[in-house]
Design an enzyme around this catalytic site. Structure first.
Site, PDB file in Angstrom:
ATOM      1  N   HIS A 271      41.582   9.325  14.871  1.00  9.88           N
ATOM      2  CA  HIS A 271      40.445   8.906  15.682  1.00  9.88           C
ATOM      3  C   HIS A 271      39.172   9.310  14.969  1.00  9.88           C
ATOM      4  CE1 HIS A 271      37.756   8.362  19.084  1.00  9.88           C
ATOM      5  NE2 HIS A 271      38.707   7.570  19.569  1.00  9.88           N
ATOM      6  N   ASP A 328      46.076   5.010  22.308  1.00 10.26           N
ATOM      7  CA  ASP A 328      46.953   3.840  22.177  1.00 10.26           C
ATOM      8  C   ASP A 328      48.405   4.206  21.881  1.00 10.26           C
ATOM      9  OD1 ASP A 328      44.954   1.881  22.568  1.00 10.26           O
ATOM     10  OD2 ASP A 328      44.221   2.205  20.539  1.00 10.26           O
TER      11      ASP A 328
HETATM   12  N1  CMC Z   1      47.751   6.735   9.240  1.00  7.18           N
HETATM   13  C1  CMC Z   1      47.643   7.214   7.981  1.00  7.18           C
HETATM   14  N2  CMC Z   1      46.519   7.707   7.467  1.00  7.18           N
HETATM   15  C2  CMC Z   1      45.436   7.711   8.253  1.00  7.18           C
HETATM   16  C3  CMC Z   1      45.469   7.233   9.578  1.00  7.18           C
HETATM   17  C4  CMC Z   1      46.685   6.734  10.063  1.00  7.18           C
HETATM   18  N3  CMC Z   1      46.770   6.267  11.299  1.00  7.18           N
HETATM   19  N4  CMC Z   1      44.251   7.354  10.149  1.00  7.18           N
HETATM   20  C5  CMC Z   1      43.468   7.890   9.203  1.00  7.18           C
HETATM   21  N5  CMC Z   1      44.182   8.121   8.061  1.00  7.18           N
HETATM   22  C6  CMC Z   1      43.689   8.746   6.828  1.00  7.18           C
HETATM   23  C7  CMC Z   1      42.834   7.808   5.998  1.00  7.18           C
HETATM   24  O1  CMC Z   1      43.621   7.084   5.077  1.00  7.18           O
HETATM   25  C8  CMC Z   1      41.897   8.764   5.338  1.00  7.18           C
HETATM   26  O2  CMC Z   1      42.594   9.400   4.300  1.00  7.18           O
HETATM   27  P1  CMC Z   1      41.812   9.846   2.946  1.00  7.18           P
HETATM   28  O3  CMC Z   1      40.804  10.880   3.387  1.00  7.18           O
HETATM   29  O4  CMC Z   1      42.887  10.376   2.058  1.00  7.18           O
HETATM   30  O5  CMC Z   1      41.169   8.602   2.401  1.00  7.18           O
HETATM   31  C9  CMC Z   1      41.643   9.817   6.403  1.00  7.18           C
HETATM   32  O6  CMC Z   1      42.829   9.812   7.206  1.00  7.18           O
HETATM   33  C10 CMC Z   1      40.434   9.562   7.300  1.00  7.18           C
HETATM   34  O7  CMC Z   1      40.569   8.259   7.853  1.00  7.18           O
HETATM   35  P2  CMC Z   1      39.396   7.197   7.985  1.00  7.18           P
HETATM   36  O8  CMC Z   1      39.971   5.841   7.961  1.00  7.18           O
HETATM   37  O9  CMC Z   1      38.312   7.525   6.994  1.00  7.18           O
HETATM   38  O10 CMC Z   1      38.874   7.585   9.434  1.00  7.18           O
HETATM   39  P3  CMC Z   1      38.016   6.673  10.386  1.00  7.18           P
HETATM   40  O11 CMC Z   1      37.318   7.596  11.296  1.00  7.18           O
HETATM   41  O12 CMC Z   1      37.202   5.704   9.589  1.00  7.18           O
HETATM   42  O13 CMC Z   1      39.120   5.810  11.172  1.00  7.18           O
HETATM   43  C11 CMC Z   1      40.733   5.133  12.781  1.00  7.18           C
HETATM   44  C12 CMC Z   1      39.577   6.109  12.450  1.00  7.18           C
HETATM   45  C13 CMC Z   1      41.092   5.297  14.251  1.00  7.18           C
HETATM   46  C14 CMC Z   1      40.250   3.688  12.526  1.00  7.18           C
HETATM   47  C15 CMC Z   1      41.938   5.469  11.872  1.00  7.18           C
HETATM   48  O14 CMC Z   1      42.402   6.767  12.147  1.00  7.18           O
HETATM   49  C16 CMC Z   1      43.068   4.446  12.007  1.00  7.18           C
HETATM   50  O15 CMC Z   1      43.068   3.426  11.311  1.00  7.18           O
HETATM   51  N6  CMC Z   1      44.084   4.712  12.913  1.00  7.18           N
HETATM   52  C17 CMC Z   1      45.143   3.756  13.160  1.00  7.18           C
HETATM   53  C18 CMC Z   1      44.666   2.677  14.136  1.00  7.18           C
HETATM   54  C19 CMC Z   1      44.509   3.218  15.542  1.00  7.18           C
HETATM   55  O16 CMC Z   1      45.370   3.880  16.075  1.00  7.18           O
HETATM   56  N7  CMC Z   1      43.377   2.850  16.169  1.00  7.18           N
HETATM   57  C20 CMC Z   1      43.081   3.225  17.574  1.00  7.18           C
HETATM   58  C21 CMC Z   1      41.946   4.181  17.645  1.00  7.18           C
HETATM   59  S1  CMC Z   1      41.739   4.968  19.253  1.00  7.18           S
HETATM   60  C22 CMC Z   1      41.433   3.754  20.417  1.00  7.18           C
HETATM   61  C23 CMC Z   1      40.511   2.686  20.033  1.00  7.18           C
HETATM   62  O17 CMC Z   1      39.502   2.855  19.374  1.00  7.18           O
HETATM   63  O18 CMC Z   1      40.780   1.557  20.441  1.00  7.18           O
END
Ligand code: CMC
Length: 392
Positions: A271, A328
């Site tokens: 998140h 989710d």
């Molecule tokens: N699986 C594997 N690696 C992950 C995941 C995941 N679900 N989420 C984040 N990471 C890694 C990402 O690759 C990055 O690694 P590194 O630092 O080595 O490059 C690090 O963790 C930080 O991630 P980010 O993408 O920079 O973080 P963000 O704040 O931009 O993204 C997020 C947040 C929710 C989009 C992301 O965690 C994600 O894609 N999660 C899976 C999709 C998901 O469950 N979304 C629902 C979010 S909650 C409800 C809503 O908003 O609807």
């Protein structure tokens, strides 16, 4: 042009002040208008929470009766909207149908386009969209399965009415199971607002051009649709099903999610703001156990989800990056147990998030915020001269 600060994805940039939702990502705290999500999920109802978010206070008995009555009066939608619905192919994703139908309200209520109309008229738009979204949502599903649409039943509460419009068939008697209606109500409360997330920021930025509430919410629905946002609830169940079909090896999927050459991510994990735990996920995990046992449903993907969570939370990759299950992760398991088909999960999220979108749109309008217009840092070509096509 002055100094521009670059913050892609707005990771550290506040776009507004807001008095609606308080969120502390380090401590895992979420409050609507000062009331904790745990308390609201336990004691309140979705419509009461909607009132709280939109108008700022919990309603008195009289205020709440009036609010409910007004919503009930407006549940019907114009008959011509059925013709628009009929034009969608049956394989249309219900999120696309929902955002389109919500946008048609600009055509059926063109006065909603007037940015200078009175507060009472704005309030009527708010009531109309709250009343009609469940009808649109259920009809988007009916279009998919090819069943005749059901009209709203105004003798029922918000969730029971929605369930009846979703599931009743003309040849059969239907009555919503109170366990199911309660579970749905709780899920909607948990989704009702989450401050400046992608879809809410979309609603605010679209509304900041003084676009109507209906077109702003329609845009929010489209933003929610993506798999990194609300679309994650559908993606989680699809992922859990894939793990099951693959023999239940959670470690294999964890390794895949860790592999930087593989675009796969653990859906329902991580998140932008919560770096300790997502308080909604905790409540939903408990509710999933509770609802499944009350309904006597034994869903093997619940065990897979728990196994996946346990293994991921022990893995240094997830620990270092502070990745925890989000809202989710377990919600789809409840939706499935109460009979909601997978591609309707994100529609359910939209139904829940609607009061938040409305409250944020209203707050933005009342504060008379300027039009949202981010800046950029240009990285393209320097000036060049046009070359005739035959000389390129
Ligand atoms: N699986 C594997 N690696 C992950 C995941 C995941 N679900 N989420 C984040 N990471 C890694 C990402 O690759 C990055 O690694 P590194 O630092 O080595 O490059 C690090 O963790 C930080 O991630 P980010 O993408 O920079 O973080 P963000 O704040 O931009 O993204 C997020 C947040 C929710 C989009 C992301 O965690 C994600 O894609 N999660 C899976 C999709 C998901 O469950 N979304 C629902 C979010 S909650 C409800 C809503 O908003 O609807």
């Amino acid at each position: 042009t002055g100094l521009i600060t670059l913050d892609e994805g707005y990771k550290n940039t506040g776009a507004t002040t807001s008095g609606i939702t308080f969120l502390d990502g380090e401590e895992g705290i979420l409050r609507y208008r000062g009331y904790s999500i745990e308390e609201l999920a336990e004691k309140s109802t979705f419509l009461e929470v909607a009132y709280l978010l939109i108008y700022g206070e919990l309603p008195s008995v009289k205020e709440f009766e009036q609010f409910k009555n007004e919503i009930t009066v407006h549940t019907l939608v114009h008959e011509d909207i059925k013709k628009i619905l009929d034009g969608f192919p049956s394989n249309a994703h219900p999120m696309g149908v929902l955002s389109s139908l919500v946008c048609t309200l600009t055509a059926f209520y063109p006065e909603s386009l007037d940015p200078n109309r009175s507060a009472d008229k704005v309030n009527l738009s708010i009531i109309r969209i709250l009343a009609k979204m469940p009808t649109f949502a259920a009809w988007a599903y009916k279009n998919e399965v090819g069943h005749p649409v059901n009209y709203p039943d105004n003798s029922l509460d918000y969730c029971s009415n929605f369930l009846k419009m979703m599931f009743a068939l003309p040849a059969e008697k239907y009555e919503a199971d109170p366990v199911v209606a309660d579970a749905l109500d709780k899920l909607l409360i948990l989704h009702a607002d989450h401050e400046q997330n992608c879809s809410t920021s979309t609603v605010r930025i679209v509304g900041s051009s003084k676009a109507s509430l209906y077109s702003s919410v329609s845009a929010g629905i489209n933003a929610l649709w993506g798999p990194l946002h609300g679309g994650a609830n559908q993606a989680v169940i699809e992922m859990l099903e894939a793990i099951k079909a693959d023999g239940g090896n959670v470690q294999k999927f964890i390794d895949k999610a860790k592999d930087k050459n593989d675009p796969f991510r653990l859906m329902g994990f991580g998140h932008r703001v919560y770096k300790n735990f997502d308080p909604r996920a905790k409540i939903i995990k408990k509710a999933a156990d509770n609802v499944l046992s009350k309904l006597g449903v034994n869903d093997p993907v619940l065990e897979i989800a728990k196994g996946l969570e346990e293994a991921a939370l022990k893995d240094p990759y997830f620990v270092e990056r502070k990745l925890y299950p989000n809202v989710d992760f377990y919600s789809g398991i409840i939706y499935r147990a109460i009979g909601i088909p997978t591609d309707m999960f994100t529609v359910m999220f939209a139904l829940g998030r609607l009061p938040g979108w409305i409250a944020q749109w209203k707050e933005m309008r009342e504060k008379n915020e300027p039009i949202g217009r981010p800046r950029q840092i240009y990285t393209g070509s320097k000036i060049r001269s046009y070359v005739e096509m035959n000389k390129r």
